[in-house]
Scaffold this motif. Structure first.
Motif, PDB file in Angstrom:
ATOM      1  N   ILE A  88       0.826  -1.211   0.000  1.00  0.00           N
ATOM      2  CA  ILE A  88       0.000   0.000   0.000  1.00  0.00           C
ATOM      3  C   ILE A  88       0.861   1.262   0.000  1.00  0.00           C
ATOM      4  N   ALA A  89       1.832   1.321   0.895  1.00  0.00           N
ATOM      5  CA  ALA A  89       2.584   2.560   1.133  1.00  0.00           C
ATOM      6  C   ALA A  89       3.556   2.901   0.005  1.00  0.00           C
ATOM      7  N   ILE A  90       4.288   1.930  -0.485  1.00  0.00           N
ATOM      8  CA  ILE A  90       5.306   2.223  -1.504  1.00  0.00           C
ATOM      9  C   ILE A  90       4.675   2.824  -2.761  1.00  0.00           C
ATOM     10  N   PRO A  91       3.655   2.211  -3.342  1.00  0.00           N
ATOM     11  CA  PRO A  91       3.047   2.854  -4.522  1.00  0.00           C
ATOM     12  C   PRO A  91       2.446   4.221  -4.201  1.00  0.00           C
ATOM     13  N   PHE A  92       1.830   4.349  -3.028  1.00  0.00           N
ATOM     14  CA  PHE A  92       1.215   5.615  -2.633  1.00  0.00           C
ATOM     15  C   PHE A  92       2.266   6.716  -2.534  1.00  0.00           C
ATOM     16  N   ILE A  93       3.375   6.418  -1.904  1.00  0.00           N
ATOM     17  CA  ILE A  93       4.406   7.430  -1.673  1.00  0.00           C
ATOM     18  C   ILE A  93       5.211   7.713  -2.948  1.00  0.00           C
ATOM     19  N   ILE A  94       5.211   6.816  -3.907  1.00  0.00           N
ATOM     20  CA  ILE A  94       5.924   7.051  -5.165  1.00  0.00           C
ATOM     21  C   ILE A  94       5.003   7.662  -6.224  1.00  0.00           C
ATOM     22  N   LEU A  95       3.806   7.143  -6.363  1.00  0.00           N
ATOM     23  CA  LEU A  95       2.916   7.594  -7.445  1.00  0.00           C
ATOM     24  C   LEU A  95       2.232   8.919  -7.162  1.00  0.00           C
ATOM     25  N   LEU A  96       1.837   9.172  -5.924  1.00  0.00           N
ATOM     26  CA  LEU A  96       1.119  10.405  -5.622  1.00  0.00           C
ATOM     27  C   LEU A  96       1.941  11.658  -5.936  1.00  0.00           C
ATOM     28  N   PRO A  97       3.233  11.728  -5.572  1.00  0.00           N
ATOM     29  CA  PRO A  97       4.006  12.916  -5.961  1.00  0.00           C
ATOM     30  C   PRO A  97       4.117  13.073  -7.481  1.00  0.00           C
ATOM     31  N   LEU A  98       4.234  11.966  -8.200  1.00  0.00           N
ATOM     32  CA  LEU A  98       4.320  12.051  -9.657  1.00  0.00           C
ATOM     33  C   LEU A  98       3.041  12.613 -10.261  1.00  0.00           C
ATOM     34  N   VAL A  99       1.912  12.288  -9.651  1.00  0.00           N
ATOM     35  CA  VAL A  99       0.624  12.786 -10.143  1.00  0.00           C
ATOM     36  C   VAL A  99       0.428  14.258  -9.778  1.00  0.00           C
ATOM     37  N   LEU A 100       0.863  14.655  -8.589  1.00  0.00           N
ATOM     38  CA  LEU A 100       0.596  16.003  -8.092  1.00  0.00           C
ATOM     39  C   LEU A 100       1.615  17.061  -8.507  1.00  0.00           C
ATOM     40  N   LEU A 101       2.810  16.670  -8.910  1.00  0.00           N
ATOM     41  CA  LEU A 101       3.877  17.641  -9.152  1.00  0.00           C
ATOM     42  C   LEU A 101       3.569  18.595 -10.310  1.00  0.00           C
ATOM     43  N   ARG A 102       3.095  18.084 -11.421  1.00  0.00           N
ATOM     44  CA  ARG A 102       2.796  18.947 -12.575  1.00  0.00           C
ATOM     45  C   ARG A 102       1.663  19.941 -12.289  1.00  0.00           C
ATOM     46  N   PRO A 103       0.517  19.496 -11.726  1.00  0.00           N
ATOM     47  CA  PRO A 103      -0.520  20.478 -11.406  1.00  0.00           C
ATOM     48  C   PRO A 103      -0.060  21.523 -10.388  1.00  0.00           C
ATOM     49  N   ALA A 104       0.726  21.111  -9.391  1.00  0.00           N
ATOM     50  CA  ALA A 104       1.212  22.069  -8.389  1.00  0.00           C
ATOM     51  C   ALA A 104       2.132  23.097  -9.030  1.00  0.00           C
ATOM     52  N   LYS A 105       2.998  22.659  -9.924  1.00  0.00           N
ATOM     53  CA  LYS A 105       3.886  23.593 -10.616  1.00  0.00           C
ATOM     54  C   LYS A 105       3.078  24.520 -11.520  1.00  0.00           C
ATOM     55  N   GLY A 106       2.072  23.992 -12.197  1.00  0.00           N
ATOM     56  CA  GLY A 106       1.217  24.814 -13.049  1.00  0.00           C
ATOM     57  C   GLY A 106       0.496  25.896 -12.262  1.00  0.00           C
ATOM     58  N   ILE A 107      -0.033  25.545 -11.097  1.00  0.00           N
ATOM     59  CA  ILE A 107      -0.731  26.529 -10.261  1.00  0.00           C
ATOM     60  C   ILE A 107       0.235  27.616  -9.812  1.00  0.00           C
ATOM     61  N   LEU A 108       1.429  27.226  -9.366  1.00  0.00           N
ATOM     62  CA  LEU A 108       2.394  28.225  -8.904  1.00  0.00           C
ATOM     63  C   LEU A 108       2.839  29.151 -10.033  1.00  0.00           C
ATOM     64  N   LEU A 109       3.053  28.609 -11.232  1.00  0.00           N
ATOM     65  CA  LEU A 109       3.470  29.448 -12.353  1.00  0.00           C
ATOM     66  C   LEU A 109       2.355  30.397 -12.789  1.00  0.00           C
ATOM     67  N   CYS A 110       1.125  29.914 -12.811  1.00  0.00           N
ATOM     68  CA  CYS A 110      -0.002  30.784 -13.190  1.00  0.00           C
ATOM     69  C   CYS A 110      -0.232  31.861 -12.136  1.00  0.00           C
ATOM     70  N   GLN A 111      -0.069  31.515 -10.873  1.00  0.00           N
ATOM     71  CA  GLN A 111      -0.202  32.510  -9.814  1.00  0.00           C
ATOM     72  C   GLN A 111       0.928  33.533  -9.898  1.00  0.00           C
ATOM     73  N   GLN A 112       2.120  33.070 -10.246  1.00  0.00           N
ATOM     74  CA  GLN A 112       3.271  33.969 -10.411  1.00  0.00           C
ATOM     75  C   GLN A 112       2.992  34.982 -11.519  1.00  0.00           C
ATOM     76  N   TRP A 113       2.413  34.542 -12.632  1.00  0.00           N
ATOM     77  CA  TRP A 113       2.104  35.465 -13.722  1.00  0.00           C
ATOM     78  C   TRP A 113       1.011  36.450 -13.309  1.00  0.00           C
ATOM     79  N   LYS A 114      -0.035  35.945 -12.661  1.00  0.00           N
ATOM     80  CA  LYS A 114      -1.166  36.805 -12.294  1.00  0.00           C
ATOM     81  C   LYS A 114      -0.753  37.904 -11.319  1.00  0.00           C
ATOM     82  N   LYS A 116       2.294  39.028 -10.959  1.00  0.00           N
ATOM     83  CA  LYS A 116       3.518  39.660 -11.473  1.00  0.00           C
ATOM     84  C   LYS A 116       4.686  39.507 -10.487  1.00  0.00           C
ATOM     85  N   ALA A 117       4.757  38.345  -9.847  1.00  0.00           N
ATOM     86  CA  ALA A 117       5.831  38.061  -8.891  1.00  0.00           C
ATOM     87  C   ALA A 117       7.141  37.860  -9.643  1.00  0.00           C
TER      88      ALA A 117
END
Length: 125
Positions: A88-114, A116-117
């Motif tokens: 249970i734990a190994i796939p959860f701890i490996i796959l969840l960051p891979l799924v969440l990293l791109r959306p989190a980076k996208g949100i931060l970059l879009c917020q940075q543009w909005k 003007k940071a």
């Protein structure tokens, strides 16, 4: 000549979709985490894009908090054998960051543009 009108878009919606923060149509990413040079739709240059380690930090914090909490919750509730924790734990701890990293980076970059940071700069006296 007037500038084209671009609606006020939500950084969360455009970031989660991986779309341009200005027009909401072009792709923000050229690869899994590499940012495109510019928007294919409106031509916005993504030279401003610098999320640094922010996305990775938020994802690690979230995954560690919920991952460890889930593992401890399963242990307290069911007391499964060690191998079940591994399944249970190994796939959860490996796959969840891979799924969440791109959306989190996208949100931060879009917020940075909005907002003007940009990098802090010393002003001459």
């Amino acid at each position: 000549m007037t500038e084209p009108y671009y609606p006020d878009l939500s950084p969360i919606k455009t970031g989660l979709a991986g779309k341009c923060p200005r027009c909401g149509r072009g792709r923000l990413f050229a690869g899994y985490l590499s940012v495109a040079k510019n928007c294919s739709s409106c031509g916005l240059s993504f030279d401003f894009a610098d999320a640094g380690d922010g996305a990775a930090w938020f994802v690690m914090l979230f995954v560690c908090f919920f991952g460890v909490g889930s593992i401890l919750g399963i242990e307290v509730a069911y007391s499964p054998p060690f191998w079940a924790h591994l399944l249970i734990a190994i796939p959860f701890i490996i796959l969840l960051p891979l799924v969440l990293l791109r959306p989190a980076k996208g949100i931060l970059l879009c917020q940075q543009w909005k907002t003007k940071a940009q990098e802090g700069r010393l002003t001459p006296k």
